[in-house]
Design a protein around this motif. Structure first.
Motif, PDB file in Angstrom:
ATOM      1  N   ARG A  17      11.601  51.278  61.459  1.00 18.97           N
ATOM      2  CA  ARG A  17      12.926  52.106  61.573  1.00 18.97           C
ATOM      3  C   ARG A  17      12.303  53.580  60.390  1.00 18.97           C
ATOM      4  N   ALA A  18      11.216  52.738  59.298  1.00 18.03           N
ATOM      5  CA  ALA A  18      11.191  54.129  58.273  1.00 18.03           C
ATOM      6  C   ALA A  18      10.075  54.865  59.013  1.00 18.03           C
ATOM      7  N   SER A  19       9.541  54.354  60.257  1.00 13.48           N
ATOM      8  CA  SER A  19       8.702  55.145  60.731  1.00 13.48           C
ATOM      9  C   SER A  19       9.182  56.375  61.040  1.00 13.48           C
ATOM     10  N   VAL A  20      10.281  55.518  62.403  1.00 13.66           N
ATOM     11  CA  VAL A  20      11.154  56.586  63.446  1.00 13.66           C
ATOM     12  C   VAL A  20      11.387  57.504  62.593  1.00 13.66           C
ATOM     13  N   MET A  21      12.011  56.637  61.225  1.00 14.58           N
ATOM     14  CA  MET A  21      13.184  57.987  60.734  1.00 14.58           C
ATOM     15  C   MET A  21      12.310  58.873  59.922  1.00 14.58           C
ATOM     16  N   LEU A  22      10.825  58.887  59.986  1.00 13.21           N
ATOM     17  CA  LEU A  22       9.605  59.688  59.533  1.00 13.21           C
ATOM     18  C   LEU A  22       9.448  60.397  60.642  1.00 13.21           C
ATOM     19  N   HIS A  23       9.539  60.305  61.878  1.00 11.26           N
ATOM     20  CA  HIS A  23       9.631  60.174  63.039  1.00 11.26           C
ATOM     21  C   HIS A  23      10.213  61.573  63.407  1.00 11.26           C
ATOM     22  N   GLU A  24      11.949  61.052  63.443  1.00 16.60           N
ATOM     23  CA  GLU A  24      12.436  61.672  63.644  1.00 16.60           C
ATOM     24  C   GLU A  24      12.741  63.539  62.679  1.00 16.60           C
ATOM     25  N   SER A  25      12.194  63.243  61.512  1.00 18.05           N
ATOM     26  CA  SER A  25      11.902  64.767  60.688  1.00 18.05           C
ATOM     27  C   SER A  25      11.471  65.409  61.500  1.00 18.05           C
ATOM     28  N   TRP A  26      10.544  64.838  61.901  1.00 17.47           N
ATOM     29  CA  TRP A  26       9.196  65.963  62.354  1.00 17.47           C
ATOM     30  C   TRP A  26       9.574  66.491  63.215  1.00 17.47           C
ATOM     31  N   HIS A  27      10.192  66.374  64.215  1.00 14.54           N
ATOM     32  CA  HIS A  27      11.206  66.993  65.233  1.00 14.54           C
ATOM     33  C   HIS A  27      11.589  68.508  64.676  1.00 14.54           C
ATOM     34  N   HIS A  28      12.551  67.877  63.444  1.00 15.41           N
ATOM     35  CA  HIS A  28      13.299  69.275  62.416  1.00 15.41           C
ATOM     36  C   HIS A  28      12.556  70.243  61.836  1.00 15.41           C
ATOM     37  N   TRP A  29      10.882  69.328  61.672  1.00  9.10           N
ATOM     38  CA  TRP A  29       9.524  69.772  61.133  1.00  9.10           C
ATOM     39  C   TRP A  29       8.820  71.243  61.808  1.00  9.10           C
ATOM     40  N   GLN A  30       9.226  70.625  63.153  1.00 10.95           N
ATOM     41  CA  GLN A  30       8.739  71.471  64.394  1.00 10.95           C
ATOM     42  C   GLN A  30       9.968  72.955  64.751  1.00 10.95           C
ATOM     43  N   HIS A  31      10.698  71.921  64.795  1.00 10.20           N
ATOM     44  CA  HIS A  31      11.954  73.315  65.363  1.00 10.20           C
ATOM     45  C   HIS A  31      11.648  74.502  64.125  1.00 10.20           C
ATOM     46  N   LYS A  32      11.695  73.688  62.786  1.00 17.22           N
ATOM     47  CA  LYS A  32      11.773  74.880  61.473  1.00 17.22           C
ATOM     48  C   LYS A  32      10.618  76.270  61.690  1.00 17.22           C
ATOM     49  N   HIS A  33       9.893  75.375  62.212  1.00 19.22           N
ATOM     50  CA  HIS A  33       8.369  75.726  62.193  1.00 19.22           C
ATOM     51  C   HIS A  33       7.600  76.732  63.808  1.00 19.22           C
ATOM     52  N   GLY A  34       8.881  76.412  64.772  1.00 17.33           N
ATOM     53  CA  GLY A  34       8.728  77.157  66.200  1.00 17.33           C
ATOM     54  C   GLY A  34       8.021  76.552  67.049  1.00 17.33           C
ATOM     55  N   PHE A  35       7.740  75.475  66.986  1.00 24.80           N
ATOM     56  CA  PHE A  35       6.685  74.473  67.764  1.00 24.80           C
ATOM     57  C   PHE A  35       7.914  74.092  68.716  1.00 24.80           C
ATOM     58  N   SER A  36       7.588  73.532  70.050  1.00 24.72           N
ATOM     59  CA  SER A  36       8.221  72.551  70.927  1.00 24.72           C
ATOM     60  C   SER A  36       8.828  71.041  69.985  1.00 24.72           C
ATOM     61  N   SER A  37       9.519  70.875  70.180  1.00 22.22           N
ATOM     62  CA  SER A  37      10.151  69.360  69.411  1.00 22.22           C
ATOM     63  C   SER A  37       9.894  68.126  71.261  1.00 22.22           C
ATOM     64  N   ASN A  38       9.667  68.859  71.798  1.00 22.02           N
ATOM     65  CA  ASN A  38       9.647  67.786  73.076  1.00 22.02           C
ATOM     66  C   ASN A  38       8.942  67.096  73.157  1.00 22.02           C
ATOM     67  N   HIS A  39       8.584  65.589  73.471  1.00 16.84           N
ATOM     68  CA  HIS A  39       6.974  64.640  73.891  1.00 16.84           C
ATOM     69  C   HIS A  39       7.124  65.170  74.966  1.00 16.84           C
ATOM     70  N   ILE A  40       6.071  64.274  75.125  1.00 18.78           N
ATOM     71  CA  ILE A  40       5.082  65.130  77.192  1.00 18.78           C
ATOM     72  C   ILE A  40       5.225  63.891  77.240  1.00 18.78           C
ATOM     73  N   GLY A  41       5.433  63.761  79.118  1.00 24.11           N
ATOM     74  CA  GLY A  41       5.800  62.262  79.971  1.00 24.11           C
ATOM     75  C   GLY A  41       4.648  61.957  80.695  1.00 24.11           C
ATOM     76  N   GLY A  42       4.899  61.160  80.906  1.00 24.18           N
ATOM     77  CA  GLY A  42       4.219  60.129  81.664  1.00 24.18           C
ATOM     78  C   GLY A  42       2.679  59.725  81.554  1.00 24.18           C
ATOM     79  N   CYS A  43       2.865  58.584  80.107  1.00 21.93           N
ATOM     80  CA  CYS A  43       2.179  58.304  79.434  1.00 21.93           C
ATOM     81  C   CYS A  43       2.612  56.372  79.495  1.00 21.93           C
ATOM     82  N   ALA A  44       2.116  55.673  78.667  1.00 18.71           N
ATOM     83  CA  ALA A  44       2.273  53.993  79.107  1.00 18.71           C
ATOM     84  C   ALA A  44       3.771  53.747  77.693  1.00 18.71           C
ATOM     85  N   ASN A  45       3.918  54.427  77.148  1.00 12.23           N
ATOM     86  CA  ASN A  45       5.680  54.507  76.365  1.00 12.23           C
ATOM     87  C   ASN A  45       6.610  55.190  76.899  1.00 12.23           C
TER      88      ASN A  45
END
Length: 256
Positions: A141-169
């Motif tokens: 859960r700690a790592s997921v909270m960090l993961h989600e905060s990184w989507h906010h990091w991506q948005h602040k710095h102008g990067f796409s916050s979408n994941h890639i599809g088509g993998c095992a996960n």
């Protein structure tokens, strides 16, 4: 409804700090668990680690109090993880708040960024809290909270916050390999997109690096059930959450 209850790892983490009112109040503010969605999820019963609010407190405790800050082997510093995971406007991201969402899907969490005339937010879902589920782990859960905060990091710095599809996960990211010495403590937010000296992190990568640090750089008082669970879950993520093959596994010698 989520499947409430606490496992051995959860109770072991809470035993490190007990029913600490100041910690609960601090996490409530620092992680912005202020939305009304937390009312039925244990906010009025904060010492109950079988409910979602208490479980988030557990995970915040791991992020903020349980790493050694071993400069020679830790991927990133406690302060780096703290600042990124917290909800306040800082060098990593703009302000956001966190909601608790009851539903029966498989997604652990998601983030909503760039909202028009509304504050950005992260939604934490039942799989993060369901007793007996794969994701019901204080370290995960700690790592997921960090993961989600990184989507906010991506948005602040102008990067796409979408994941890639088509993998095992089902959804995944690219893993941008770096050695332990590539990021000085306090420089977790640094990046360089020049392919000749690329430095970058994806959300699943920061997730795996925190799990690795909990597994291998936790303070001596952190129970083995916590470090071993972080290692197992982190290695699962390294296996299934990346579009490119990751040769490194938690437990291998760390590359400098």
């Amino acid at each position: 409804m989520c499947n409430d209850g606490s496992n051995t790892e959860e109770t072991a983490v809470q035993a490190l700090y007990g029913c600490w009112a100041d910690l609960y109040n601090w996490v409530w503010q620092a992680y912005q668990l202020t939305d009304a969605s937390w009312n039925p999820a244990g906010i009025s019963d904060a010492c109950n680690v079988g409910l979602p609010f208490g479980k988030v407190v557990n995970s915040a405790f791991l992020i903020n109090y349980c790493l050694t800050d071993n400069h020679s082997s830790q991927w990133h510093s406690t302060e780096d993880y703290q600042s990124s995971s917290r909800a306040a406007d800082n060098r990593f991201h703009g302000p956001f708040y966190q909601r608790f969402i009851q539903y029966n899907g498989s997604s652990e969490a998601d983030s909503e960024v760039g909202r028009v005339a509304a504050r950005d937010r992260t939604n934490l879902h039942c799989p993060l809290f369901n007793l007996g589920g794969f994701s019901d782990s204080a370290g995960n859960r700690a790592s997921v909270m960090l993961h989600e905060s990184w989507h906010h990091w991506q948005h602040k710095h102008g990067f796409s916050s979408n994941h890639i599809g088509g993998c095992a996960n089902g959804q995944c990211d690219y893993y941008y390999f770096h050695g332990v010495g590539a990021y000085e403590f306090g420089q977790f937010d640094r990046y360089d997109t020049d392919p000749n000296h690329l430095l970058f992190h994806s959300p699943y990568q920061v997730c795996a690096e925190l799990e690795g640090d909990i597994a291998e750089n936790a303070k001596p008082f952190v129970p083995v059930v916590v470090t071993q669970t972080a290692r197992n879950l982190g290695n699962t993520r390294l296996s299934i959450c990346f579009a490119n093959t990751v040769g490194y596994r938690i437990g291998n010698p760390r590359p400098w």
